[in-house]
Design an enzyme around this catalytic site. Structure first.
Site, PDB file in Angstrom:
ATOM      1  N   GLY A  60      26.545  40.544  31.538  1.00 51.38           N
ATOM      2  CA  GLY A  60      27.303  39.639  30.767  1.00 51.38           C
ATOM      3  C   GLY A  60      26.737  39.379  29.154  1.00 51.38           C
ATOM      4  CD  GLN A  79      26.611  42.917  37.693  1.00 50.08           C
ATOM      5  OE1 GLN A  79      26.875  41.333  37.478  1.00 50.08           O
ATOM      6  NE2 GLN A  79      25.594  43.475  37.208  1.00 50.08           N
ATOM      7  NE  ARG A  80      30.234  49.099  32.086  1.00 51.85           N
ATOM      8  CZ  ARG A  80      29.560  49.823  31.332  1.00 51.85           C
ATOM      9  NH1 ARG A  80      28.529  49.009  30.694  1.00 51.85           N
ATOM     10  NH2 ARG A  80      29.347  51.011  31.103  1.00 51.85           N
ATOM     11  CG  ASN A 116      32.998  40.758  21.358  1.00 52.22           C
ATOM     12  OD1 ASN A 116      33.529  40.272  20.343  1.00 52.22           O
ATOM     13  ND2 ASN A 116      32.473  40.261  22.532  1.00 52.22           N
ATOM     14  N   GLY A 164      31.986  50.213  26.410  1.00 51.55           N
ATOM     15  CA  GLY A 164      31.488  50.009  28.170  1.00 51.55           C
ATOM     16  C   GLY A 164      32.815  49.960  28.811  1.00 51.55           C
ATOM     17  CB  THR A 184      34.478  43.216  27.981  1.00 53.99           C
ATOM     18  OG1 THR A 184      33.063  42.376  28.541  1.00 53.99           O
ATOM     19  CG2 THR A 184      35.208  41.843  27.522  1.00 53.99           C
ATOM     20  CB  ILE A 185      32.568  43.041  33.338  1.00 60.13           C
ATOM     21  CG1 ILE A 185      31.318  43.606  32.448  1.00 60.13           C
ATOM     22  CG2 ILE A 185      33.265  44.483  33.687  1.00 60.13           C
ATOM     23  CD1 ILE A 185      30.174  43.884  33.507  1.00 60.13           C
ATOM     24  CG  ASP A 186      30.006  41.579  28.870  1.00 57.30           C
ATOM     25  OD1 ASP A 186      29.687  41.674  30.057  1.00 57.30           O
ATOM     26  OD2 ASP A 186      29.854  42.227  27.826  1.00 57.30           O
TER      27      ASP A 186
HETATM   28  O1  F6P Z   1      29.641  44.827  27.953  1.00 62.62           O
HETATM   29  C1  F6P Z   1      29.843  45.238  28.949  1.00 62.62           C
HETATM   30  C2  F6P Z   1      28.158  45.593  29.442  1.00 62.62           C
HETATM   31  O2  F6P Z   1      28.239  46.069  30.860  1.00 62.62           O
HETATM   32  C3  F6P Z   1      27.321  44.203  29.361  1.00 62.62           C
HETATM   33  O3  F6P Z   1      27.577  43.462  30.649  1.00 62.62           O
HETATM   34  C4  F6P Z   1      26.099  45.036  29.315  1.00 62.62           C
HETATM   35  O4  F6P Z   1      25.124  44.067  28.886  1.00 62.62           O
HETATM   36  C5  F6P Z   1      26.251  46.164  28.809  1.00 62.62           C
HETATM   37  O5  F6P Z   1      27.899  46.536  28.808  1.00 62.62           O
HETATM   38  C6  F6P Z   1      25.633  47.430  29.114  1.00 62.62           C
HETATM   39  O6  F6P Z   1      25.850  48.654  28.431  1.00 62.62           O
HETATM   40  P1  F6P Z   1      25.595  50.016  28.608  1.00 62.62           P
HETATM   41  O7  F6P Z   1      26.493  50.468  29.791  1.00 62.62           O
HETATM   42  O8  F6P Z   1      25.756  50.641  27.388  1.00 62.62           O
HETATM   43  O9  F6P Z   1      24.309  50.178  29.425  1.00 62.62           O
END
Ligand code: F6P
Length: 357
Positions: free
Chosen positions: A179, A283-284, A112, A11, A134-136
């Protein structure tokens, strides 16, 4: 002459470009001749030999730009050893492309899952340097990942905006924060936004405690309550189930996410109007905040230095306010959870914040 591969995997988040710019600028200013190969869409680009040759110019003007100029994708680690639909051995393909291009090092910007693959490639003999994105903020071996502070700003802004309308209407508002399986983002945005209740995966909640807090606030004249709920929050009852039972429960789960379950329970128990807001992928998105621009640039510069010194097999991380190099095998495969006994949680409780425990 150094020949460097770059890829961004998993992500996306803010400051990926700033970090890559940091690496490339450091190499460029060292005076050493450098060739940069940017693999497109994460490990996919390395597997299928999909890359672009880049120069310093490609990294100019991207410090403030969100997303990643290389694109990203998820290549799950758990299936990395399985052949692709055409029977291609993905690990072997990545190694072959690395050797074909005569790379001195591959720089991986990832979270991760990406670190597990990076460590596997190191074990397979490739020279790897990684950067923690990572935002997490759940990556082991670093106190902070880039992207996290920018996401805290956005999630906090969402809670701030909810605050005014919550006050006007005397409702209960839930803001669901990303998160993944950890609560760093929710805890920080929740505290920054003045949430009254914060629910994180590391502290399973009791819905009765949540309702008690809402009623306690009402009895002291506060007509509204703001709840920051991590997308991975879990109730005490669910936490008692085995992993298999939890999976089964999700198969018949009637809600879009945990926030809606919490909202429904509060409504049924109190009759109060509850609204849910999910800022989701905002948030990203957008530009990295100033903190992340500086942080990612510093990490990128240190990664460039490691490459110049021929030190491979490390993630550049941040511990106890110092930039450090952390061996990849220490990082891979571990999640960094919030400690429910951490000072920050105790301090939040001193401030009257309820964690539902
Ligand atoms: O790892 C970053 C993140 O934005 C998490 O906070 C979230 O659970 C996940 O990725 C969402 O993933 P995707 O963009 O594949 O829906």
């Amino acid at each position: 002459m150094k020949r460097i591969g770059l890829l961004t995997s998993g992500g996306d988040c803010q400051a990926l470009n700033a970090a890559m710019r940091g690496v490339v600028k450091t190499l460029a200013f060292s005076g050493e001749a450098v060739e940069i190969y940017g693999f497109l869409e994460g490990y996919k680009g390395l597997i299928y030999g999909n890359f672009q040759m880049l120069t310093g110019k490609d990294f100019s003007g991207i410090l403030t730009k969100g997303g990643t100029i290389l694109g990203s994708s998820r290549t799950p680690f758990k299936t990395i050893r399985e052949p692709d639909p055409n029977g291609l051995d993905k690990v072997e393909a990545m190694k072959q492309n690395y050797y074909k291009l005569k790379l001195d090092c591959l720089v991986v910007l990832g979270g991760n899952g990406s670190h597990k693959t990076a460590n596997l490639l190191r074990e397979e003999g490739l020279n790897i340097v990684t950067l923690p994105k990572t935002i997490d903020n759940d990556l082991w071996g670093t106190d902070m990942t880039f992207g996290f502070q920018s996401a805290v700003d956005i999630a906090t802004n969402a809670i701030d905006c909810i605050h005014t309308t919550a006050a006007s209407h005397g409702r209960v508002f839930i803001v669901e924060v990303m998160g993944h399986k950890v609560g760093w983002l929710t805890l920080n945005a929740g505290m920054a936004g003045g949430a009254d209740i914060i629910l994180v995966p590391e502290i399973p909640y009791d819905i009765n405690k949540v309702v008690d807090k809402i009623e306690e606030r009402e009895s002291t004249g506060s007509k509204f309550t703001i709840i920051a709920v991590a997308e991975g929050a879990i109730s005490k009852e669910t936490a008692k189930l085995s992993k298999k039972e939890q999976k089964k429960r999700l198969e018949d789960y009637p809600y879009p996410s945990v926030s809606y379950e919490v909202a429904d329970q509060i409504y049924k128990m109190t009759g109060k109007e509850v609204r849910v807001t999910v800022p989701g992928h905002t948030q990203r998105g957008g530009s990295p905040c100033p903190y992340d621009r500086v942080f990612a640039s510093r990490l990128g510069a240190e990664a460039g230095k490691l490459i110049l010194e021929g030190e491979y097999g490390f993630m550049v991380g941040y511990r106890n306010r110092e930039i450090v190099k952390v061996p990849l095998d220490e990082v891979a495969g571990k999640l960094k959870y919030l400690d429910p006994d951490a000072r920050i949680i105790k301090e939040a409780k001193l401030l009257g914040i309820c964690f539902g425990d």
